[in-house]
Design a protein around this motif. Structure first.
Motif, mmCIF file in Angstrom:
data_model
loop_
_atom_site.group_PDB
_atom_site.id
_atom_site.type_symbol
_atom_site.label_atom_id
_atom_site.label_comp_id
_atom_site.label_asym_id
_atom_site.label_seq_id
_atom_site.Cartn_x
_atom_site.Cartn_y
_atom_site.Cartn_z
ATOM 1 N N GLU A 37 95.657 89.668 71.595
ATOM 2 C CA GLU A 37 95.685 89.538 73.059
ATOM 3 C C GLU A 37 94.324 89.879 73.657
ATOM 4 O O GLU A 37 93.878 89.244 74.602
ATOM 5 C CB GLU A 37 96.764 90.451 73.657
ATOM 6 N N LYS A 65 91.870 86.988 72.404
ATOM 7 C CA LYS A 65 92.424 85.652 72.672
ATOM 8 C C LYS A 65 92.254 84.667 71.522
ATOM 9 O O LYS A 65 91.817 83.544 71.711
ATOM 10 C CB LYS A 65 91.837 85.098 73.960
ATOM 11 N N GLN A 99 90.649 79.584 71.683
ATOM 12 C CA GLN A 99 90.631 78.719 72.864
ATOM 13 C C GLN A 99 91.063 77.294 72.508
ATOM 14 O O GLN A 99 90.388 76.309 72.830
ATOM 15 C CB GLN A 99 89.250 78.720 73.519
#
Length: 133
Positions: free
Chosen positions: A92, A95, A118
């Motif tokens: 988290e 990411k 991403q």
């Protein structure tokens, strides 16, 4: 009529000066914000690559899945849960997501990892103990 020259700036000069100051400030702020965004992206990628490298090293020194999990907890602080030899891990903070596949039951144990950052695949590789990459 004698016109006396007064000191100070006219209203037009003040508006032009303020416009220039605002344009320079907005440009500088845009550059700074894009720099922060780029730094955040690079830190996330670096952490994802570090996670993959640590997972690989933990596999190389582990003889069982339980030992691998314990080594990853020590190396990364990551709590991994495997279901049928597959673990999906999500960071988290940085990411990224990683899918780790382990097969210690094979004659030569096999490790596979795929890291997504991403929505783009950043790293994918596999390693077989005693068999190279």
């Amino acid at each position: 009529m004698n016109k006396h020259k007064k000191g100070g700036f006219s209203l037009m000069e003040a508006v032009i000066a303020l416009t220039i100051i605002v344009l320079v400030s907005v440009t500088a702020l845009t550059v700074v914000l894009s720099s922060f965004s780029a730094k955040e992206t690079e830190v996330g990628k670096s952490q994802a690559q570090s996670f993959a490298a640590n997972a690989w090293e933990c596999f190389k020194v582990s003889d069982t899945q339980a030992e691998f999990i314990e080594n990853m907890r020590f190396a990364e602080g990551a709590e991994l849960t495997f279901t049928e030899g597959v673990c999906n891990y999500t960071s988290e903070e940085y990411k990224f997501t990683a899918e780790i596949t382990l097969n210690y039951a094979a004659q030569r144990p096999v490790f596979k990892i795929s890291v997504i950052y991403q929505d783009k695949e950043l790293i994918t590789f596999s390693y077989t103990k005693g068999g190279g990459e």
